[in-house]
Write a protein that holds these residues in place. Structure first.
Motif, PDB file in Angstrom:
ATOM      1  N   UNK A 148      26.050  -5.245 -11.760  1.00  0.00           N
ATOM      2  CA  UNK A 148      27.036  -6.085 -10.731  1.00  0.00           C
ATOM      3  C   UNK A 148      26.924  -7.158 -11.011  1.00  0.00           C
ATOM      4  N   UNK A 149      25.552  -7.847 -11.308  1.00  0.00           N
ATOM      5  CA  UNK A 149      25.712  -9.205 -11.635  1.00  0.00           C
ATOM      6  C   UNK A 149      26.438  -9.606 -12.768  1.00  0.00           C
ATOM      7  N   UNK A 150      26.470  -8.758 -13.890  1.00  0.00           N
ATOM      8  CA  UNK A 150      27.339  -9.088 -14.858  1.00  0.00           C
ATOM      9  C   UNK A 150      28.813  -8.869 -14.815  1.00  0.00           C
ATOM     10  N   UNK A 346      25.866  -9.110  -3.537  1.00  0.00           N
ATOM     11  CA  UNK A 346      26.534  -8.307  -4.644  1.00  0.00           C
ATOM     12  C   UNK A 346      28.103  -8.043  -4.070  1.00  0.00           C
ATOM     13  N   UNK A 347      28.580  -8.369  -2.852  1.00  0.00           N
ATOM     14  CA  UNK A 347      29.879  -8.225  -2.664  1.00  0.00           C
ATOM     15  C   UNK A 347      30.861  -9.417  -2.757  1.00  0.00           C
ATOM     16  N   UNK A 375      19.212 -10.147  -6.463  1.00  0.00           N
ATOM     17  CA  UNK A 375      19.805 -10.272  -8.048  1.00  0.00           C
ATOM     18  C   UNK A 375      18.513  -9.375  -8.675  1.00  0.00           C
ATOM     19  N   UNK A 376      18.897  -8.777  -9.670  1.00  0.00           N
ATOM     20  CA  UNK A 376      18.128  -8.192 -10.459  1.00  0.00           C
ATOM     21  C   UNK A 376      17.353  -8.862 -11.527  1.00  0.00           C
ATOM     22  N   UNK A 392      18.163 -17.701  -9.460  1.00  0.00           N
ATOM     23  CA  UNK A 392      18.523 -16.641 -10.508  1.00  0.00           C
ATOM     24  C   UNK A 392      19.940 -16.454 -10.448  1.00  0.00           C
ATOM     25  N   UNK A 393      20.804 -17.016  -9.464  1.00  0.00           N
ATOM     26  CA  UNK A 393      22.449 -17.138  -9.756  1.00  0.00           C
ATOM     27  C   UNK A 393      22.503 -18.138 -10.920  1.00  0.00           C
TER      28      UNK A 393
END
Length: 534
Positions: A148-150, A346-347, A375-376, A392-393
């Protein structure tokens, strides 16, 4: 960070005390400036010189080291300790008795002294001399838990086309890198020789793994360089890294700003392309040292001034916006030359802890956002876990930019930052929660083919009461004309500031055309934007 030690001495019949204080000592000049500039190999690595030459960045006075005679003279003074130094700002950060610090002004080579304790400083002008200073392949990667974060950033487009950060040198400045030298999730990084150099500025040692007190940097690095096949994929797993520790979590004092600037100077001398910092400063243990909200203005704090110089040196700085919500951005994320990163879930919805910008900053803050809620990351036990924070972002985005930089290595850091902003989800209507929004790396890649950069940003649009006009290139002189749809000129004004605001309160509801006329790099230009008044 250092504990403040107070020594009380009774003099005469009065209860006068002398306490240790921290201060920046600025020098008047440097030695052999012309010689060093003409022989840059004496002060910079070959890679650093090559990068500067290829991007047209001059080697100048700021690159010249501090005069060693000055350092030796001050270092020889009893009961005074030099904690950090900055060649860019030509100063050192010291601790000593207050009376002794005052006496330093008698030295012929000392220009002035600025105390960390703001109550000890006379009123000063932040604009004084002291403060001036971007046929493709298609293949599939299993991102596992990091999908998701990618994919939120459309970064998978760059990865699918083999832009994974290879050849890009990044520095990560943080609080501790526990087990990076042994974790299996970093074995790909270590086996490729991707860790180029490490230094702990707090303990003054190259063995950054000696310190085991904090693993924040380990998690931060994992979002960029972590790799577990089919389970986890960092945003730039093939980049190379310099790891620097400048944060001392045992306390909060301004020396950490000094360590940071010193680390960035080292990064510049080593030819680093991108720096990620998941740190920032505003409040300190001693409130007299703390920065006010008005200090977070893109120019004032020591760390922000260092960041501004780093930007002028061509380094792309990526920094956490902070986790202070309505309490605002932290330094150095306030700098216009820093790409500050806020957080969404995540959205893609604003994360409530993410620091919000304000009119105090000279540009829209945060600049952009990425996933910072849940975040992972990978912890020191090689476990994939969820953590939240702009800590983390920021590295997630920094790694994405490294991949983009690999695709367009000739673009300057400012061109890359502007392309990333222009690719983002709310570029035409930025705000102080998400900035320009969530970047789209596919869009940025396409934009870079034609380099269709917007020189000015106008927001909010549609508008009700006012419009912000911000120059992306720091253009400070321009003419703004507003016409109705019949071509009638209804507003005209000349501006001499890269950030301006006009009232639209008296405008009737409808559509207008705004024309901005300006000169940039010797070329007369104009742009027209459609404005909607609600």
């Amino acid at each position: 960070m250092r504990y403040i030690i107070i020594y009380i001495v009774f003099l005469y019949s009065n209860s006068i005390f002398c306490q240790q204080e921290y201060a920046w000592v600025y020098f008047k000049d440097k030695k052999n400036v012309e010689y060093f500039i003409n022989n840059p190999e004496l002060i910079l690595t070959e890679l650093s010189i090559s990068k500067k030459q290829s991007k047209g960045i001059p080697i100048d006075y700021k690159d010249v080291p501090i005069n060693t005679n000055y350092l030796e003279t001050i270092d020889s003074i009893d009961n005074l300790s030099i904690l950090a130094k900055s060649k860019w700002l030509n100063c050192i950060y010291v601790v000593a008795d207050l009376d002794l610090l005052y006496e330093l002004t008698d030295l012929s080579f000392v220009n002035n002294i600025i105390f960390a304790n703001k109550s000890l400083n006379p009123n000063r002008n932040k604009n004084s001399e002291t403060f001036n200073d971007y046929t493709l392949l298609q293949k599939s990667i299993d991102y596992g838990s990091s999908t998701n974060q990618i994919e939120m950033l459309n970064l998978d487009f760059l990865h699918d086309n083999e832009f994974t950060g290879d050849g890009i040198n990044m520095a990560v400045i943080d609080a501790g890198f526990v087990n990076v030298n042994s974790m299996s999730s970093f074995s790909r990084l270590r086996d490729s020789g991707g860790i180029l150099y490490t230094y702990d500025f707090v303990l003054d040692t190259e063995n950054i793994y000696e310190y085991q007190g904090n693993s924040h940097g380990t998690k931060v690095l994992s979002t960029i360089a972590g790799f577990v096949e089919d389970e986890y994929y960092g945003t730039a797993p093939d980049a190379s890294f310099y790891l620097f520790r400048t944060e001392d979590v045992s306390s909060e004092t301004p020396v950490e700003e000094c360590y940071w600037v010193e680390a960035v100077e080292v990064a510049d001398s080593l030819g680093v392309d991108i720096i990620n910092t998941s740190l920032g400063y505003k409040g300190y243990d001693n409130p007299n040292y703390s920065h006010s909200q008005f200090d977070i203005d893109g120019y004032t704090t020591f760390i922000t001034r260092g960041a501004n110089i780093a930007n002028s040196k061509g380094i792309l700085l990526v920094n956490s916006a902070g986790n202070s919500s309505t309490n605002g951005i932290i330094a150095p994320a306030d700098s216009q030359g820093v790409l500050s990163i806020g957080a969404v879930d995540s959205e893609g919805i604003y994360a409530s802890f993410s620091s919000q910008g304000s009119d105090i900053q000279p540009s829209v803050k945060p600049d952009i956002v990425a996933q910072g809620y849940q975040s992972k990351v990978i912890n020191i036990y090689d476990q994939i876990v969820s953590n939240s924070g702009t800590s983390f972002s920021s590295p997630i985005m920094a790694g994405a930019i490294a991949c983009f930089m690999q695709a367009y290595p000739r673009l300057s850091s400012n061109e890359i930052m502007n392309l990333i902003r222009e690719s983002s989800s709310q570029f035409n209507s930025p705000d102080y929660l998400l900035g320009y929004g969530i970047p789209n790396l596919y869009t940025a890649y396409d934009l870079a083919l034609n380099l269709t950069l917007n020189d000015f940003v106008v927001f909010p649009n549609p508008t009700v009461d006012y419009l912000n006009i911000i120059s992306q290139w720091n253009v400070s002189n321009y003419l703004l004309d507003i016409f109705d749809m019949n071509g009638k000129l209804i507003h005209s004004r000349y501006f001499s500031n890269p950030r301006s605001k006009i009232s639209t309160y008296e405008f009737s509801k409808g559509i207008y055309l705004m024309k901005i006329s300006y000169t940039i790099k010797g070329e007369n230009k104009s742009i027209i934007k459609k404005i909607i008044k609600k």
